[in-house]
Design an enzyme around this catalytic site. Structure first.
Site, PDB file in Angstrom:
ATOM      1  N   ASP A 101      40.326  39.997  38.982  1.00 41.74           N
ATOM      2  CA  ASP A 101      40.547  41.548  39.170  1.00 41.74           C
ATOM      3  C   ASP A 101      41.288  41.811  40.349  1.00 41.74           C
ATOM      4  O   ASP A 101      40.521  42.108  41.457  1.00 41.74           O
ATOM      5  CB  ASP A 101      39.317  42.484  38.863  1.00 41.74           C
ATOM      6  CG  ASP A 101      39.825  43.993  38.687  1.00 41.74           C
ATOM      7  OD1 ASP A 101      40.875  44.215  38.743  1.00 41.74           O
ATOM      8  OD2 ASP A 101      38.783  44.805  38.214  1.00 41.74           O
ATOM      9  N   ILE A 102      42.816  41.648  40.540  1.00 40.73           N
ATOM     10  CA  ILE A 102      43.346  41.806  41.824  1.00 40.73           C
ATOM     11  C   ILE A 102      44.187  43.196  41.968  1.00 40.73           C
ATOM     12  O   ILE A 102      44.544  43.827  43.189  1.00 40.73           O
ATOM     13  CB  ILE A 102      44.224  40.607  41.995  1.00 40.73           C
ATOM     14  CG1 ILE A 102      45.161  40.619  41.262  1.00 40.73           C
ATOM     15  CG2 ILE A 102      43.261  39.570  42.252  1.00 40.73           C
ATOM     16  CD1 ILE A 102      46.163  39.429  41.462  1.00 40.73           C
ATOM     17  N   LYS A 103      44.743  43.611  40.647  1.00 37.41           N
ATOM     18  CA  LYS A 103      45.236  44.964  40.496  1.00 37.41           C
ATOM     19  C   LYS A 103      46.619  44.925  41.566  1.00 37.41           C
ATOM     20  O   LYS A 103      46.923  46.161  42.316  1.00 37.41           O
ATOM     21  CB  LYS A 103      44.530  46.128  40.873  1.00 37.41           C
ATOM     22  CG  LYS A 103      43.451  46.175  39.843  1.00 37.41           C
ATOM     23  CD  LYS A 103      42.605  47.686  40.192  1.00 37.41           C
ATOM     24  CE  LYS A 103      41.526  47.956  39.124  1.00 37.41           C
ATOM     25  NZ  LYS A 103      40.535  46.893  39.187  1.00 37.41           N
ATOM     26  N   ARG A 104      47.479  43.792  41.468  1.00 33.00           N
ATOM     27  CA  ARG A 104      48.322  43.750  42.573  1.00 33.00           C
ATOM     28  C   ARG A 104      49.922  44.578  41.753  1.00 33.00           C
ATOM     29  O   ARG A 104      49.790  44.426  40.546  1.00 33.00           O
ATOM     30  CB  ARG A 104      48.951  42.316  42.725  1.00 33.00           C
ATOM     31  CG  ARG A 104      47.705  41.533  43.512  1.00 33.00           C
ATOM     32  CD  ARG A 104      47.535  41.990  44.771  1.00 33.00           C
ATOM     33  NE  ARG A 104      46.845  41.210  45.771  1.00 33.00           N
ATOM     34  CZ  ARG A 104      45.538  41.321  45.848  1.00 33.00           C
ATOM     35  NH1 ARG A 104      44.845  42.221  45.518  1.00 33.00           N
ATOM     36  NH2 ARG A 104      44.874  40.456  46.568  1.00 33.00           N
TER      37      ARG A 104
END
Length: 304
Positions: A101-104
């Site tokens: 879960d990095i939401k880049r």
């Protein structure tokens, strides 16, 4: 194997559409773990690794995937990122799918760097090296197609997958995501339609695409709407448990075969040992397993 097919196979094998969020803040870890290590960044990292591995050991046969939220590792510096990498490696060793879960989301060249780090490979001289090598990442599409395209290219090249933010579970998500555009579509509908389009070339044998979407459990009506406009899009569904999402609401995101989504639970699984006086602190992994079984059964009853 196509990434989404691999995830679906794991879900079918465990009969469990659950992903365990691993968001380990130091203060929430049991004292029986933290007391073993010094109170510095290296000690925190070691405590996180021990805690995460214990939860993985307790659940890898009944939960198909984990979702480590990178913020809870980055906040502890380089040692924290070492615990992130070790957590991902260990989960994959145990046969679990890893959703980072990095939401880049950034312009194309920067997005390429992010994607190389987590999905693809980094070239050093004539050699290419995998860095974190996870199965899926979460992506923020705010900057449009060119911020998503590098991730999609690595999905094709390396059999990986992405979950693109469409309708998130947080209370203020509507400030932007519910706004209506000139075409009278809400922003979240526009994003869902784009995700469906972006994923056309990555559909697997179950007719779902490895280009998938994040759709929160806390907004069941929107969940239902997005399922209609994005029939080939798999959902990562946060918001169950501590955030208030209910199993019957979540079922709106699934199809008639019981597929279509994987439901995230973080605090309710990680801190299950705090939920009942029957558990001693040392029983934290056992408590997580029992809560995972309860959650599995509740979800399956609602979905099927």
């Amino acid at each position: 194997m196509n990434a989404i097919d691999n995830l679906i196979e794991k879900i079918k094998k465990t009969n469990n559409p659950t992903v365990m969020g691993l968001d380990p803040r130091y203060e929430m870890l049991p004292k029986c773990v933290t007391n073993k290590y010094p109170q510095n960044l290296e000690g925190v990292s070691k405590a996180i690794i021990e805690f995460n591995k214990a939860l993985i050991d307790a659940t890898y046969d009944i939960i198909p995937a984990i979702k480590p939220q990178i913020a809870f590792y980055e906040m502890y510096g380089i040692p924290g990122m070492e615990s992130f990498k070790e957590t991902c490696r260990y989960a994959k060793e145990k046969g679990m799918i890893v959703i980072a879960d990095i939401k880049r989301g950034d312009i194309g060249s920067t997005a390429t760097g992010y994607s190389n780090a987590f999905l693809g490979k980094t070239k050093i001289g004539e050699e290419e090296q995998s860095i974190y090598d996870v199965d899926f990442v979460t992506v923020n599409p705010y900057m449009g197609t060119d911020c998503v395209k590098p991730f999609i290219e690595d999905c094709k090249k390396y059999d990986k997958g992405i979950f693109i933010l469409a309708k998130t579970s947080n209370p203020s998500s509507g400030e932007l995501q519910d706004l209506k555009l000139e075409n009278q579509k809400e922003v979240y509908i526009q994003i869902a339609e784009l995700v469906e389009k972006w994923g056309e070339e990555l559909r697997g044998k179950y007719q779902y695409s490895s280009v998938a979407a994040v759709v929160g459990a806390t907004y069941p009506e929107q969940l239902k709407q997005i399922r209609k406009v994005a029939p080939h899009t798999y959902f990562l569904i946060p918001g169950y448990g501590a955030q208030g999402g209910k199993a019957n609401d979540i079922a709106l995101g699934f199809d008639s075969n019981g597929l279509g989504g994987i439901v995230n639970a973080s605090r309710s699984l990680m801190c299950a040992y705090k939920s009942s006086e029957e558990y001693k602190e040392e029983d934290y992994a056992k408590a997580t397993r029992q809560e995972a079984i309860r959650m599995r059964d509740e979800l399956n009853k609602a979905i099927k």
